[in-house]
Motif scaffolding. Structure first.
Motif, PDB file in Angstrom:
ATOM      1  N   ALA A   1       0.775  -1.059  -0.059  1.00  0.00           N
ATOM      2  CA  ALA A   1      -0.037   0.026  -0.024  1.00  0.00           C
ATOM      3  C   ALA A   1       0.787   1.248   0.057  1.00  0.00           C
ATOM      4  N   ILE A   2       1.915   1.423   0.784  1.00  0.00           N
ATOM      5  CA  ILE A   2       2.680   2.567   0.919  1.00  0.00           C
ATOM      6  C   ILE A   2       3.413   2.779  -0.510  1.00  0.00           C
ATOM      7  N   ALA A   3       3.961   1.797  -1.200  1.00  0.00           N
ATOM      8  CA  ALA A   3       4.622   2.054  -2.239  1.00  0.00           C
ATOM      9  C   ALA A   3       3.786   1.769  -3.473  1.00  0.00           C
ATOM     10  N   ALA A   4       2.550   1.453  -3.425  1.00  0.00           N
ATOM     11  CA  ALA A   4       1.672   1.160  -4.558  1.00  0.00           C
ATOM     12  C   ALA A   4       2.331   0.339  -5.431  1.00  0.00           C
ATOM     13  N   ARG A   5       2.722  -0.666  -5.038  1.00  0.00           N
ATOM     14  CA  ARG A   5       3.729  -1.657  -6.034  1.00  0.00           C
ATOM     15  C   ARG A   5       3.146  -3.270  -5.754  1.00  0.00           C
ATOM     16  N   PRO A   6       3.291  -4.153  -6.635  1.00  0.00           N
ATOM     17  CA  PRO A   6       2.893  -5.492  -6.241  1.00  0.00           C
ATOM     18  C   PRO A   6       4.219  -6.125  -5.419  1.00  0.00           C
TER      19      PRO A   6
ATOM     20  N   ASP B   1      -7.465  -0.791  -1.450  1.00  0.00           N
ATOM     21  CA  ASP B   1      -8.197   0.036  -0.728  1.00  0.00           C
ATOM     22  C   ASP B   1      -7.952   1.582  -0.542  1.00  0.00           C
ATOM     23  N   LEU B   2      -6.783   1.713  -0.616  1.00  0.00           N
ATOM     24  CA  LEU B   2      -6.229   3.082  -0.389  1.00  0.00           C
ATOM     25  C   LEU B   2      -6.041   3.732  -1.644  1.00  0.00           C
ATOM     26  N   LEU B   3      -6.106   3.000  -2.881  1.00  0.00           N
ATOM     27  CA  LEU B   3      -5.960   3.553  -4.050  1.00  0.00           C
ATOM     28  C   LEU B   3      -7.413   3.862  -4.603  1.00  0.00           C
ATOM     29  N   ARG B   4      -8.620   3.250  -3.825  1.00  0.00           N
ATOM     30  CA  ARG B   4      -9.654   3.544  -4.189  1.00  0.00           C
ATOM     31  C   ARG B   4     -10.531   4.551  -3.088  1.00  0.00           C
ATOM     32  N   GLY B   5      -9.625   5.106  -2.100  1.00  0.00           N
ATOM     33  CA  GLY B   5     -10.262   5.896  -1.226  1.00  0.00           C
ATOM     34  C   GLY B   5     -10.953   4.983  -0.082  1.00  0.00           C
ATOM     35  N   HIS B   6     -11.038   3.767  -0.025  1.00  0.00           N
ATOM     36  CA  HIS B   6     -11.900   3.202   0.949  1.00  0.00           C
ATOM     37  C   HIS B   6     -11.041   3.087   2.319  1.00  0.00           C
ATOM     38  N   PRO B   7     -11.936   2.568   3.332  1.00  0.00           N
ATOM     39  CA  PRO B   7     -10.970   2.433   4.476  1.00  0.00           C
ATOM     40  C   PRO B   7     -10.272   1.059   4.478  1.00  0.00           C
ATOM     41  N   THR B   8      -9.028   1.024   5.139  1.00  0.00           N
ATOM     42  CA  THR B   8      -8.321  -0.272   5.131  1.00  0.00           C
ATOM     43  C   THR B   8      -8.668  -1.049   6.278  1.00  0.00           C
ATOM     44  N   GLU B   9      -7.954  -2.367   6.257  1.00  0.00           N
ATOM     45  CA  GLU B   9      -8.157  -3.133   7.648  1.00  0.00           C
ATOM     46  C   GLU B   9      -6.733  -3.125   8.181  1.00  0.00           C
ATOM     47  N   ILE B  10      -6.087  -2.107   8.148  1.00  0.00           N
ATOM     48  CA  ILE B  10      -4.701  -2.171   8.644  1.00  0.00           C
ATOM     49  C   ILE B  10      -4.768  -2.515  10.243  1.00  0.00           C
ATOM     50  N   ASP B  11      -5.764  -1.633  10.864  1.00  0.00           N
ATOM     51  CA  ASP B  11      -5.789  -2.144  12.308  1.00  0.00           C
ATOM     52  C   ASP B  11      -6.032  -3.509  12.673  1.00  0.00           C
ATOM     53  N   HIS B  12      -6.632  -4.199  11.705  1.00  0.00           N
ATOM     54  CA  HIS B  12      -6.894  -5.520  11.929  1.00  0.00           C
ATOM     55  C   HIS B  12      -5.632  -6.524  11.552  1.00  0.00           C
ATOM     56  N   LEU B  13      -4.670  -5.876  10.842  1.00  0.00           N
ATOM     57  CA  LEU B  13      -3.592  -6.714  10.359  1.00  0.00           C
ATOM     58  C   LEU B  13      -2.188  -6.242  11.188  1.00  0.00           C
ATOM     59  N   ASN B  14      -1.306  -5.507  10.674  1.00  0.00           N
ATOM     60  CA  ASN B  14      -0.252  -4.932  11.462  1.00  0.00           C
ATOM     61  C   ASN B  14      -0.594  -4.633  12.736  1.00  0.00           C
ATOM     62  N   GLY B  15      -1.970  -3.680  12.659  1.00  0.00           N
ATOM     63  CA  GLY B  15      -2.207  -2.856  13.652  1.00  0.00           C
ATOM     64  C   GLY B  15      -2.804  -4.025  15.026  1.00  0.00           C
ATOM     65  N   HIS B  16      -3.273  -5.270  14.471  1.00  0.00           N
ATOM     66  CA  HIS B  16      -3.738  -5.778  15.593  1.00  0.00           C
ATOM     67  C   HIS B  16      -2.340  -6.681  16.135  1.00  0.00           C
ATOM     68  N   VAL B  17      -1.305  -6.758  15.438  1.00  0.00           N
ATOM     69  CA  VAL B  17      -0.036  -7.304  15.980  1.00  0.00           C
ATOM     70  C   VAL B  17       0.549  -6.411  17.046  1.00  0.00           C
ATOM     71  N   VAL B  18       0.442  -4.930  16.755  1.00  0.00           N
ATOM     72  CA  VAL B  18       0.901  -3.945  17.675  1.00  0.00           C
ATOM     73  C   VAL B  18      -0.005  -4.119  18.888  1.00  0.00           C
ATOM     74  N   ALA B  19      -1.122  -4.058  18.687  1.00  0.00           N
ATOM     75  CA  ALA B  19      -1.966  -3.986  19.985  1.00  0.00           C
ATOM     76  C   ALA B  19      -1.910  -5.255  20.935  1.00  0.00           C
ATOM     77  N   ARG B  20      -1.818  -6.441  20.352  1.00  0.00           N
ATOM     78  CA  ARG B  20      -1.500  -7.583  20.983  1.00  0.00           C
ATOM     79  C   ARG B  20      -0.105  -7.587  21.675  1.00  0.00           C
TER      80      ARG B  20
END
Length: 314
Positions: free
Chosen positions: A202-207, A265-284
């Protein structure tokens, strides 16, 4: 060929709540196989499907417009024997609240979502058990009512009463399934891979293949994996770190052209699931008195990008 365990009994009736890439793919296959199903999605999705006479599903073996029942209200799930919940992780509680009044006493609810805790969160809202499912599919929404399949498609289900009947219907739709007591471990393993690629793509907008080829990226992804494995261990989930490092590298080659769902999601302007991915790891990690600095940095950068895009669009 009918693969029904009891050829004289009807197929179970399915409802798919969240007709995006995952819901559209599995719902489309069920409809194509003649299994009764309704896809519940946003009004734009419903309008597109109705206008074009079906859901367009494009796979390696066919590209077809599949007639299927659609609706924009969770009330359409009333009477379903099986509900597949395929909404984004951030919509789990809202989806559960909308769904709850329309479930029958014996309706089976399956969570086909990213992250590791959606089934538990959904169960709390519904006040009933929810079956966690590990989804291994690469698919994307090309346009409303148009889903393109890029690879895989198997499901791993936690054990539940009536699993054989659900599996039979999915098998009839050519969806491979298995039942395993190791679903929590599998969900965490999938989360680790998502943490490795989703934010950075998402940050790089690259595959993925492009990312892996950049200097320093393989070492960065190794750090992400190490943090995730440590946090999983604190959660009581033992993961094979070496196998996960190998899987992360394999995906760079087998899915070289894939953009992550967070990137899309970022490219389309939609909310992302980042808080449930990397963010979940941080929270736990924080819950256990640990730190996960690389996952924290990736989460923060995605939040910054998301805010910047929102402000630019305002």
């Amino acid at each position: 060929m009918n693969t029904h365990p009891n050829p004289t009994a009807p197929w179970p009736r399915f409802a798919v709540l969240g007709a995006g890439a995952v819901g559209g793919y599995y719902g489309g296959l069920l409809a194509r196989a003649g299994v009764p199903v309704v896809l519940i999605g946003r009004p734009a999705f419903v309008a597109a499907v109705q206008a074009q006479g079906g859901l367009r599903l494009h796979t390696a073996t066919f590209d077809a417009c599949i007639p299927v029942a659609v609706a924009s209200d969770a009330q359409a799930a009333a009477g379903a024997d099986v509900v597949l919940v395929c909404v984004k992780s951030g919509d789990t509680e809202a989806a559960g609240a909308a769904l709850r009044p329309h479930l029958g006493a014996d309706t089976v609810v399956l969570s086909l979502q990213n992250g590791v805790d959606n089934a538990q969160r959904l169960a709390r809202v519904l006040g009933r058990p929810v079956v966690p499912v590990v989804v291994y599919v690469a698919a994307g929404v090309e346009a409303p009512g148009y889903v393109r399949h890029h690879g895989r498609g198997e499901l791993v289900l936690a054990p539940f009463a009536g699993a054989e009947r659900v599996q039979a219907a999915l098998a009839h739709a050519e969806v491979p399934t298995s039942v395993s007591t190791q679903v929590p471990q599998a969900l965490w393993s999938k989360l680790v891979v998502n943490c490795a690629y989703n934010a950075l793509s998402a940050i790089a907008a690259r595959p993925y293949g492009w990312l892996w080829a950049q200097p320093g990226v393989p070492a960065l992804l190794d750090q992400v994996v190490q943090e995730c494995v440590a946090v999983a261990a604190a959660e009581g989930i033992a993961l094979d770190a070496a196998a996960l490092h190998t899987e992360v590298e394999r995906i760079a080659h087998s899915m070289a052209t894939q953009l992550s769902s967070t990137a899309r999601d970022l490219l389309r302007g939609h909310p992302t699931e980042i808080d449930h991915l990397n963010g979940h790891v941080v929270a736990r990690a924080h819950a256990h008195g640990m730190s996960a600095p690389v996952n924290q940095a990736l989460t923060t950068l995605v939040h910054v990008l998301q805010r910047a895009r929102a402000e630019a669009a305002a």
